[in-house]
Design a protein around this motif. Structure first.
Motif, PDB file in Angstrom:
ATOM      1  N   UNK A  37       0.840  -1.198   0.000  1.00 15.55           N
ATOM      2  CA  UNK A  37       0.000   0.000   0.000  1.00 15.55           C
ATOM      3  C   UNK A  37       0.873   1.246   0.000  1.00 15.55           C
ATOM      4  N   UNK A  38       0.543   2.165  -0.910  1.00 20.50           N
ATOM      5  CA  UNK A  38       1.284   3.431  -0.978  1.00 20.50           C
ATOM      6  C   UNK A  38       0.652   4.495  -0.081  1.00 20.50           C
ATOM      7  N   UNK A  55       4.679   6.277 -10.582  1.00 20.87           N
ATOM      8  CA  UNK A  55       6.124   6.070 -10.407  1.00 20.87           C
ATOM      9  C   UNK A  55       6.408   4.996  -9.378  1.00 20.87           C
ATOM     10  N   UNK A  56       5.602   5.014  -8.314  1.00 20.90           N
ATOM     11  CA  UNK A  56       5.811   4.026  -7.261  1.00 20.90           C
ATOM     12  C   UNK A  56       5.461   2.616  -7.725  1.00 20.90           C
ATOM     13  N   UNK A  57       4.404   2.503  -8.550  1.00 23.48           N
ATOM     14  CA  UNK A  57       4.077   1.181  -9.110  1.00 23.48           C
ATOM     15  C   UNK A  57       5.253   0.669  -9.944  1.00 23.48           C
ATOM     16  N   UNK A  58       5.854   1.568 -10.729  1.00 27.36           N
ATOM     17  CA  UNK A  58       6.965   1.162 -11.599  1.00 27.36           C
ATOM     18  C   UNK A  58       8.104   0.567 -10.766  1.00 27.36           C
ATOM     19  N   UNK A  59       8.415   1.203  -9.639  1.00 30.29           N
ATOM     20  CA  UNK A  59       9.556   0.692  -8.858  1.00 30.29           C
ATOM     21  C   UNK A  59       9.197  -0.569  -8.063  1.00 30.29           C
ATOM     22  N   UNK A  60       7.953  -0.653  -7.576  1.00 29.39           N
ATOM     23  CA  UNK A  60       7.602  -1.764  -6.680  1.00 29.39           C
ATOM     24  C   UNK A  60       7.165  -3.040  -7.407  1.00 29.39           C
ATOM     25  N   UNK A  61       6.491  -2.881  -8.542  1.00 30.70           N
ATOM     26  CA  UNK A  61       5.835  -4.043  -9.160  1.00 30.70           C
ATOM     27  C   UNK A  61       6.765  -5.236  -9.456  1.00 30.70           C
ATOM     28  N   UNK A  62       7.947  -5.018 -10.064  1.00 32.21           N
ATOM     29  CA  UNK A  62       8.797  -6.188 -10.353  1.00 32.21           C
ATOM     30  C   UNK A  62       9.165  -6.964  -9.087  1.00 32.21           C
ATOM     31  N   UNK A  93      -1.383   4.757 -13.359  1.00 32.07           N
ATOM     32  CA  UNK A  93      -1.203   3.521 -12.597  1.00 32.07           C
ATOM     33  C   UNK A  93      -1.686   2.272 -13.342  1.00 32.07           C
ATOM     34  N   UNK A  94      -2.849   2.366 -14.019  1.00 33.97           N
ATOM     35  CA  UNK A  94      -3.359   1.208 -14.775  1.00 33.97           C
ATOM     36  C   UNK A  94      -2.352   0.785 -15.844  1.00 33.97           C
ATOM     37  N   UNK A  95      -1.790   1.794 -16.522  1.00 34.99           N
ATOM     38  CA  UNK A  95      -0.863   1.522 -17.619  1.00 34.99           C
ATOM     39  C   UNK A  95       0.363   0.744 -17.139  1.00 34.99           C
ATOM     40  N   UNK A  96       0.810   1.035 -15.917  1.00 36.83           N
ATOM     41  CA  UNK A  96       2.000   0.361 -15.387  1.00 36.83           C
ATOM     42  C   UNK A  96       1.742  -1.140 -15.232  1.00 36.83           C
ATOM     43  N   UNK A  97       0.647  -1.501 -14.560  1.00 34.31           N
ATOM     44  CA  UNK A  97       0.353  -2.919 -14.321  1.00 34.31           C
ATOM     45  C   UNK A  97       0.023  -3.664 -15.602  1.00 34.31           C
ATOM     46  N   UNK A  98      -0.743  -2.960 -16.464  1.00 36.75           N
ATOM     47  CA  UNK A  98      -1.163  -3.572 -17.720  1.00 36.75           C
ATOM     48  C   UNK A  98       0.065  -3.871 -18.597  1.00 36.75           C
ATOM     49  N   UNK A  99       0.968  -2.904 -18.715  1.00 37.63           N
ATOM     50  CA  UNK A  99       2.153  -3.094 -19.556  1.00 37.63           C
ATOM     51  C   UNK A  99       3.049  -4.185 -18.994  1.00 37.63           C
TER      52      UNK A  99
END
Ligand code: KG4
Ligand code: ZN
Length: 342
Positions: A37-38, A55-62, A93-99
């Motif tokens: 949770x952010x 930006x936070x999704x980009x760093x955390x997701x992997x 945010x949607x674009x990060x997870x989807x991509x």
């Protein structure tokens, strides 16, 4: 000979300020459900800042994908399907997870499915109680949504009513801000309400007696603002209790009425506000009086998570043969009934 194990689905959810990844075996065997949770990051701004969230999704997701695979004790190449939320939500945010999800599916050469986040919330019930399926009425009540949905069977939804302005959780968060609470304020208002007097102030119950099943919560927010201007010394616990009394009254009245109108015997309540102890008690009691079974999945499945996204993906792909091609785009305002053709 060993029976073939049910296929694994990797679920990804990044529609708002939770980065979440899950691994599901078959339709309902949850092997991992990791959520970052952010909320603390956004608390300083008093609400979610979309660019900060992206930006936070980009760093955390992997890292979350790695954590989920480790927790599930499987490797990436064991995955048979990737399911990621494609709407509704914040487009960045949607674009990060989807991509990210598409990238994994492409790399592994496995099917991909975009999931409607709102259908995901309904599937929290399926994960929690796979044996007690539809028909039922669902109340989806969170920081982003307040909707009543009739579910005759999974995959078929009739939107019965929804908020015409703020979501219930959003109103609680904004009212919390007025009385100095950190974002998100719902859980703290829940706690304070237990100490306060719910009858101290008679806040309005907007649209509670209007025909139909739509909700409105922004007028309540304005009443609290005016009340605070006139009564700056009002005890905050009494404000919390009185506000919650209004929100709970409205939600109970509309959802029980809708369940009866559609002749359903079960009401399932999902979304972050379903955690509210006062709402749980009031709905359970109102349901018992009218022969309606009211169910609440565990909190971890109610608030935003990827287990529910994986569950929709597994159902739509393995039971209905659906998948999307990799050109699927995020849809910020995706409605309940909208499902990209698969
Ligand atoms: O489902 P969720 O995690 O995210 C959205 O999709 O919005 O819901 C978050 C919302 C926030 O508005 C938060 O204040 C509210 O759920 N919430 C609560 C409680 N716990 C979380 N509201 C009332 N009582 C609670 N105990
Ligand atoms: Zn949600």
């Amino acid at each position: 000979m060993r029976a073939e194990a049910a296929p694994l689905t990797l679920g990804i959810e990044t529609s708002c300020d939770e980065t979440a990844v899950a691994v599901l075996r078959g339709q309902d065997e949850l092997l991992a459900n990791t959520v970052y949770s952010q909320a603390d990051l956004h608390a300083q701004y008093g609400g979610v800042v979309p660019e900060v969230a992206s930006r936070n999704h980009v760093t955390k997701l992997p890292y979350l994908v790695d954590d989920a695979l480790r927790e599930a004790a499987v490797s990436l190449t064991d995955i048979s399907l990737v399911a990621a939320t494609y709407g509704p939500g914040l487009v960045g945010p949607l674009l990060v997870g989807l991509s990210h999800g598409k990238g994994i599916a492409f790399g592994l050469d496995i099917p991909f499915l975009g999931v409607n986040h709102l259908e995901g919330h309904i599937f929290a019930h399926r994960l929690h109680a796979p044996e007690s399926g539809p028909p039922f009425m669902a109340l989806v009540v969170s920081g982003g949504h307040t909707s009543l949905v009739d579910v005759p069977e999974y995959g078929t939804y009739q939107l019965v009513g929804s908020t015409v302005d703020d979501a219930a959780g959003e109103a609680l968060d904004k009212i919390g801000k007025m009385i100095g609470l950190a974002y998100p304020a719902g859980a703290e208002i829940d706690r304070m309400a237990t100490e306060g007097n719910p009858k101290a102030i008679r806040f309005p119950r907007p649209m509670a007696n209007a025909p139909g099943f739509d909700f409105s919560f922004s007028g309540l927010k304005t009443s609290v603002l005016y009340h605070l201007r006139k009564n700056p010394r009002e005890r905050h616990v009494d404000i919390a209790a009185s506000v919650l009394a209004s929100v709970v009254d409205i939600l109970v009245k509309k959802s029980i009425e809708a369940t009866r109108r559609f002749h359903r015997k079960r009401l399932t309540v999902v979304g972050g506000v379903a955690a509210n102890s006062h709402l749980r008690a009031a709905l359970t009691a109102a349901g018992a009086e009218r022969g309606i079974d009211v169910t609440f999945p565990p909190l971890k499945l109610c608030t935003d998570n990827a287990a529910m996204i994986a569950a929709v993906g597994a159902y739509r792909h393995f039971e209905r043969g659906e998948s999307h091609d990799l050109s699927l785009r995020p849809v910020a305002s995706l409605g309940f009934m909208e499902m990209a053709s698969a």
